[in-house]
Design an enzyme around this catalytic site. Structure first.
Site, PDB file in Angstrom:
ATOM      1  N   LYS A 167      29.278  67.971  41.645  1.00 49.11           N
ATOM      2  CA  LYS A 167      30.186  67.965  40.788  1.00 49.11           C
ATOM      3  C   LYS A 167      31.542  67.493  41.380  1.00 49.11           C
ATOM      4  O   LYS A 167      32.533  67.101  40.559  1.00 49.11           O
ATOM      5  CB  LYS A 167      30.601  69.228  40.295  1.00 49.11           C
ATOM      6  CG  LYS A 167      29.090  69.823  39.653  1.00 49.11           C
ATOM      7  CD  LYS A 167      29.638  71.316  38.919  1.00 49.11           C
ATOM      8  CE  LYS A 167      28.325  71.943  38.323  1.00 49.11           C
ATOM      9  NZ  LYS A 167      28.586  73.343  37.826  1.00 49.11           N
ATOM     10  N   LYS A 210      15.769  72.400  32.963  1.00 50.44           N
ATOM     11  CA  LYS A 210      15.869  74.071  32.539  1.00 50.44           C
ATOM     12  C   LYS A 210      16.956  74.129  31.215  1.00 50.44           C
ATOM     13  O   LYS A 210      17.479  73.174  30.959  1.00 50.44           O
ATOM     14  CB  LYS A 210      16.773  74.632  33.569  1.00 50.44           C
ATOM     15  CG  LYS A 210      18.348  74.592  33.974  1.00 50.44           C
ATOM     16  CD  LYS A 210      18.755  75.500  34.950  1.00 50.44           C
ATOM     17  CE  LYS A 210      20.046  75.339  35.122  1.00 50.44           C
ATOM     18  NZ  LYS A 210      20.763  76.283  35.965  1.00 50.44           N
ATOM     19  N   LYS A 230      22.975  76.947  29.638  1.00 46.75           N
ATOM     20  CA  LYS A 230      23.955  77.345  28.913  1.00 46.75           C
ATOM     21  C   LYS A 230      25.088  76.253  28.779  1.00 46.75           C
ATOM     22  O   LYS A 230      26.051  76.539  28.135  1.00 46.75           O
ATOM     23  CB  LYS A 230      24.516  78.743  29.266  1.00 46.75           C
ATOM     24  CG  LYS A 230      25.082  78.831  30.653  1.00 46.75           C
ATOM     25  CD  LYS A 230      25.621  80.205  30.921  1.00 46.75           C
ATOM     26  CE  LYS A 230      26.477  80.509  32.135  1.00 46.75           C
ATOM     27  NZ  LYS A 230      25.607  80.329  33.390  1.00 46.75           N
TER      28      LYS A 230
END
Length: 322
Positions: free
Chosen positions: A107, A188, A191
Site C-alpha cells: 500500500k 477473499k 470488508k
C-alpha cells in the site's frame, strides 16, 4: 491465558468476518480477554471521518451481538495508552524491519502521499498486543507477520530495558472458514470492498439482498458439484460456506447435490440461519443507545485499568516518568 484481538473498521463486516473470526471469538472468549475496534488502524490511509465513526460503532455492536462479553469489547482510540505505548515501541523498532512488512510494501513503499502511520502502524499493533500482557493472539494468516514483529519487539525491549512485556504466542484458528468473494471466488470476501460489491455478503444486509447475492454467485463450467479448488473455485466456495454455516464437511456435502441451483438455495438458507439471529441481537443493542454507550464505556475503563501498569513500567524502563 489472556487473549487479545482487534478488527479494523475499514468497511462493513462480512460473512467472512463472522465465520472466520467473530463467531469463534464469541464461542471461545473468556472474561479476561480483550477485543477492540481498531479505529486508529483505519487512519493509515485516506478515510472519511463520519464513515469511520459510523463503522466503528457498527463494528463494536456486531462484536457484542456475536456473543463477546460486554466487558471485553472497547474502542481502541478511547484508551490513550495504545498510542502512548506505540511511540515507545517505535523507539525500539528498526526502519529495516518495518519496511519489510507486507502491508507497507503493498500500500505504500514510495507511492505518492503515503502516510507515515502506514509505515509505523505495526508498532501500534504491537502495542495493542503487549499492553495487556496477552499470551496468545488469535489472528488470520495475513497477520502472522505482524505478530512475529510484536514478538521480536517484546524480546528486544526486555533485553535492552529489562523484563517488561510478555512475549505473545500466535494462535492459529482451529478451523478457519474459507469464505471467498461470490463474484471472484479466487479472492477473499473483503470488508474493504465497495458497499455495493456484488460478491460480498454484509452482515447487516437485508435477507432478500443476501439471498440474491448467493443465487447470483459465480459457479463453474459443467454441472458437476464437487469440491475442487483448482477446477471449480466457485462451487468449492459455496460448499465451504455451507460447511462453515452448518458445521459440516465441504467435501462430503458435495455428494448431496446434483445441480448448482439446489446448492445455491441451501447455501442461502444456511447463511440466513446464521445471520438473522445476529441481526436481531444487533438491532436490540443498537436500539438502546445509552445502554450501548455504557457497555463500551465499561470496556474502555477495564482496558484502561488493565493497560496502565504495563505502560508505566515501560515508561520507567526507558527512563521516563522517573
Amino acid at each position: 491465558m489472556v487473549s487479545v484481538s482487534g478488527i479494523t473498521p475499514s468497511g462493513r463486516l462480512t460473512l467472512g468476518n463472522h465465520l472466520g473470526a467473530l463467531r469463534r471469538f464469541g464461542a471461545e472468549t473468556v472474561e479476561d480477554d480483550f477485543y477492540f475496534v481498531a479505529d486508529l488502524h483505519a487512519m493509515t490511509t485516506k478515510h472519511d471521518p463520519r464513515r469511520l465513526a459510523r463503522l466503528t460503532r457498527e463494528t463494536a455492536t456486531l462484536m457484542l451481538a456475536a456473543g463477546l462479553p460486554p466487558g471485553s469489547v472497547f474502542v481502541q482510540s478511547a484508551v490513550p495508552a495504545h498510542a502512548q505505548l506505540a511511540y515507545l515501541l517505535e523507539c525500539t523498532s528498526y526502519v529495516g524491519e518495518l519496511s519489510r512488512m507486507i502491508q507497507y510494501k503493498e500500500k505504500g513503499n514510495g507511492r505518492p502521499m503515503t502516510r507515515a502511520s502506514l509505515f509505523t502502524y505495526p508498532c501500534l499493533m504491537a502495542a495493542d498486543i503487549l499492553l495487556y500482557g496477552a499470551e496468545k493472539v488469535p489472528v488470520g494468516g495475513d497477520q502472522d507477520q505482524h505478530v512475529e514483529l510484536a514478538r521480536d519487539i517484546a524480546v528486544r525491549f526486555n533485553r535492552e530495558y529489562g523484563e517488561t512485556f510478555v512475549v505473545p504466542q500466535l494462535e492459529k484458528a482451529k478451523q478457519a472458514a474459507r469464505v471467498r468473494d461470490l463474484a471472484t471466488p479466487t479472492a477473499k470476501m473483503d470488508k474493504s470492498a465497495p458497499d455495493d460489491a456484488i460478491g460480498t455478503i454484509r452482515l447487516l444486509d437485508p435477507p432478500d439482498v443476501i439471498r440474491r447475492q448467493v443465487m447470483r454467485a459465480v459457479t463453474d463450467s459443467g454441472d458437476e458439484v464437487r469440491h475442487d479448488y483448482e477446477a471449480k473455485p466457485g462451487v468449492t466456495n459455496l460448499l465451504e460456506i455451507l460447511a462453515a454455516c452448518t458445521d459440516g464437511d465441504a467435501v462430503a456435502l458435495a455428494d448431496a447435490y446434483s445441480s448448482y441451483g439446489q446448492l445455491k438455495n441451501d447455501v442461502a438458507e444456511a447463511v440466513l440461519a446464521v445471520i438473522e439471529p445476529l441481526q436481531k441481537k444487533f438491532a436490540d443493542l443498537a436500539s438502546d443507545r445509552s445502554g450501548l454507550d455504557a457497555i463500551l464505556a465499561a470496556g474502555r475503563d477495564r482496558a484502561t485499568e488493565a493497560g496502565q501498569p504495563r505502560l508505566q513500567a515501560a515508561l520507567r524502563a526507558m527512563g521516563l516518568n522517573g
